[in-house]
Motif scaffolding. Structure first.
Motif, PDB file in Angstrom:
ATOM      1  N   THR A  69       9.442  11.847   0.073  1.00  0.00           N
ATOM      2  CA  THR A  69       8.352  11.244   0.858  1.00  0.00           C
ATOM      3  C   THR A  69       8.808   9.845   1.336  1.00  0.00           C
ATOM      4  O   THR A  69       9.831   9.323   0.865  1.00  0.00           O
ATOM      5  N   PRO A  70       8.050   9.239   2.248  1.00  0.00           N
ATOM      6  CA  PRO A  70       8.448   7.904   2.731  1.00  0.00           C
ATOM      7  C   PRO A  70       8.556   6.864   1.608  1.00  0.00           C
ATOM      8  O   PRO A  70       9.232   5.845   1.748  1.00  0.00           O
ATOM      9  N   LEU A  71       7.906   7.132   0.478  1.00  0.00           N
ATOM     10  CA  LEU A  71       7.855   6.148  -0.605  1.00  0.00           C
ATOM     11  C   LEU A  71       9.246   5.745  -1.134  1.00  0.00           C
ATOM     12  O   LEU A  71       9.465   4.575  -1.461  1.00  0.00           O
ATOM     13  N   GLN A  74      10.603   3.156   1.010  1.00  0.00           N
ATOM     14  CA  GLN A  74       9.879   1.879   0.802  1.00  0.00           C
ATOM     15  C   GLN A  74      10.381   1.179  -0.458  1.00  0.00           C
ATOM     16  O   GLN A  74      10.469  -0.051  -0.506  1.00  0.00           O
ATOM     17  N   VAL A 111      -0.041   5.179  -9.414  1.00  0.00           N
ATOM     18  CA  VAL A 111      -0.249   6.636  -9.375  1.00  0.00           C
ATOM     19  C   VAL A 111      -1.713   6.919  -9.702  1.00  0.00           C
ATOM     20  O   VAL A 111      -2.253   6.459 -10.704  1.00  0.00           O
ATOM     21  N   LEU A 117      -6.195   4.878 -12.581  1.00  0.00           N
ATOM     22  CA  LEU A 117      -4.947   4.363 -12.017  1.00  0.00           C
ATOM     23  C   LEU A 117      -3.941   3.981 -13.110  1.00  0.00           C
ATOM     24  O   LEU A 117      -4.292   3.257 -14.040  1.00  0.00           O
ATOM     25  N   LEU A 137      10.616   9.932  -9.102  1.00  0.00           N
ATOM     26  CA  LEU A 137       9.220   9.728  -8.685  1.00  0.00           C
ATOM     27  C   LEU A 137       8.388  10.973  -8.996  1.00  0.00           C
ATOM     28  O   LEU A 137       7.264  10.874  -9.505  1.00  0.00           O
ATOM     29  N   ARG A 145       0.180  12.089 -14.536  1.00  0.00           N
ATOM     30  CA  ARG A 145      -1.018  12.951 -14.389  1.00  0.00           C
ATOM     31  C   ARG A 145      -1.266  13.774 -15.643  1.00  0.00           C
ATOM     32  O   ARG A 145      -2.391  14.179 -15.909  1.00  0.00           O
ATOM     33  N   GLY A 165      -0.760   6.193   1.690  1.00  0.00           N
ATOM     34  CA  GLY A 165      -0.320   6.795   2.958  1.00  0.00           C
ATOM     35  C   GLY A 165      -0.537   8.292   3.042  1.00  0.00           C
ATOM     36  O   GLY A 165      -0.738   8.832   4.129  1.00  0.00           O
ATOM     37  N   GLY A 166      -0.512   8.974   1.888  1.00  0.00           N
ATOM     38  CA  GLY A 166      -0.752  10.417   1.898  1.00  0.00           C
ATOM     39  C   GLY A 166      -2.228  10.740   2.114  1.00  0.00           C
ATOM     40  O   GLY A 166      -2.580  11.893   2.363  1.00  0.00           O
ATOM     41  N   VAL A 186       0.600   0.447   1.121  1.00  0.00           N
ATOM     42  CA  VAL A 186       1.080   1.225   2.272  1.00  0.00           C
ATOM     43  C   VAL A 186      -0.020   2.185   2.717  1.00  0.00           C
ATOM     44  O   VAL A 186      -0.571   2.922   1.899  1.00  0.00           O
ATOM     45  N   SER A 187      -0.343   2.146   3.996  1.00  0.00           N
ATOM     46  CA  SER A 187      -1.363   3.050   4.540  1.00  0.00           C
ATOM     47  C   SER A 187      -0.693   4.146   5.367  1.00  0.00           C
ATOM     48  O   SER A 187       0.531   4.249   5.386  1.00  0.00           O
ATOM     49  N   LYS A 188      -1.505   4.943   6.025  1.00  0.00           N
ATOM     50  CA  LYS A 188      -0.981   6.148   6.688  1.00  0.00           C
ATOM     51  C   LYS A 188      -0.277   5.837   8.020  1.00  0.00           C
ATOM     52  O   LYS A 188      -0.847   5.165   8.883  1.00  0.00           O
ATOM     53  N   ALA A 189       0.933   6.350   8.171  1.00  0.00           N
ATOM     54  CA  ALA A 189       1.680   6.153   9.424  1.00  0.00           C
ATOM     55  C   ALA A 189       0.974   6.899  10.555  1.00  0.00           C
ATOM     56  O   ALA A 189       0.466   7.995  10.352  1.00  0.00           O
TER      57      ALA A 189
END
Ligand code: CAO
Length: 241
Positions: A69-71, A74, A111, A117, A137, A145, A165-166, A186-189
């Motif tokens: 993922t983009p993470l 980042q 997470v 959280l 990750l 979880r 972002g997801g 980070v928010s959604k692209a």
């Protein structure tokens, strides 16, 4: 501070009581302390990740066993920025009179779990490749979880990333995870029309929200850090420098 309002809600309509989870109690107390004690400012920035995404998709097709993922990009960009701006890889000591500069690069990842959280820490991100980070990750978020994280897996972070972002959103104001001095939200692209000097072109833009402790970091430094991050993500060849 005024005491918390005591209200008999049942007077107004039907209600149900639900105790907070252990994680919610612990993280809530930490968040409240950090929010009250740290003078927060959030700097917003946008990174053009059009090319990064093309590469990520290619990498994903070559490594179908992994979820890249983009993470992970980042995380690498954050390490490059921490190296360029050591003031961000720091903590105030208890007295608040001394800054401790760290020479290691451990990144906390927020997470979301059914119980609340948690922020597991991925160690030595500077020494790991994108594929290793994607693997780690996935492992660490699964462990989070399943409530299997040990205390040593949630300590020692230098800087945190909270990615929504997801899910969505255009910006938010993450709370600094003390004793760290900054956190990246980070928010959604989204595809946006961007002026390239002669015309508008469609580019994939990633919203970044950098909250920082203003006792340690000045606004100009934060703006430079955020712009640096955006440049790294805009041209990932820079991550090799
Ligand atoms: N823009 C657009 N899409 C994005 C994105 C972004 N910034 N970031 C991730 N995505 C995409 C991913 O590529 C993935 O797409 P596919 O399903 O098509 O492969 C999808 O969104 C879901 O990603 P993910 O959330 O499963 O994976 P991640 O690596 O981005 O994040 C983790 C992992 C563990 C950080 C995340 O699951 C999570 O828990 N996020 C919540 C953190 C949180 O609660 N923060 C708030 C703290 S303050 O209360």
């Amino acid at each position: 501070l005024l005491p918390w309002p005591k209200v008999d809600f049942a007077k107004f309509g039907p209600i149900e009581e639900k105790p907070l989870s252990r994680i919610q109690k612990i993280s809530g107390a930490n968040l409240a302390r950090n929010w009250v004690m740290i003078p927060h400012v959030t700097q917003h920035e946008e990174a053009d990740i059009t090319e990064l995404e093309a590469f990520r998709k290619q990498l994903g097709a070559e490594h179908k066993e992994l979820k890249i993922t983009p993470l992970v990009f980042q995380m690498k960009a954050a390490v490059a920025a921490l190296k360029a701006f050591p003031q961000f890889n720091a903590s105030l000591d208890e007295s608040g009179e001394k800054l401790i500069l760290k020479k290691y690069f451990h990144i906390g990842i927020a997470v979301d779990t059914p119980d609340g959280l948690v922020v597991p820490v991925i160690r030595d991100v500077d020494k790991k490749g994108l594929l290793d980070l994607a693997r780690e990750l996935a492992e660490i978020s699964k462990k989070a979880r399943e409530k299997k994280l040990g205390p040593n897996e949630m300590s020692g972070g230098c800087f945190s990333i909270s990615s929504l972002g997801g899910i969505g959103g255009t910006a938010f104001t993450p709370i600094v995870n003390a004793p760290e001095v900054a956190i990246l939200g980070v928010s959604k692209a989204q595809m946006k029309p961007v002026w390239n000097g002669s015309e508008f072109v469609p580019r994939l833009m990633l919203p970044l929200s950098l909250s920082y402790d203003h006792r340690v970091i000045d606004g100009a430094l934060a703006a430079r850090f955020a712009a640096f991050l955006a440049r790294q993500l805009g041209d990932i060849r820079r991550l090799l420098l």
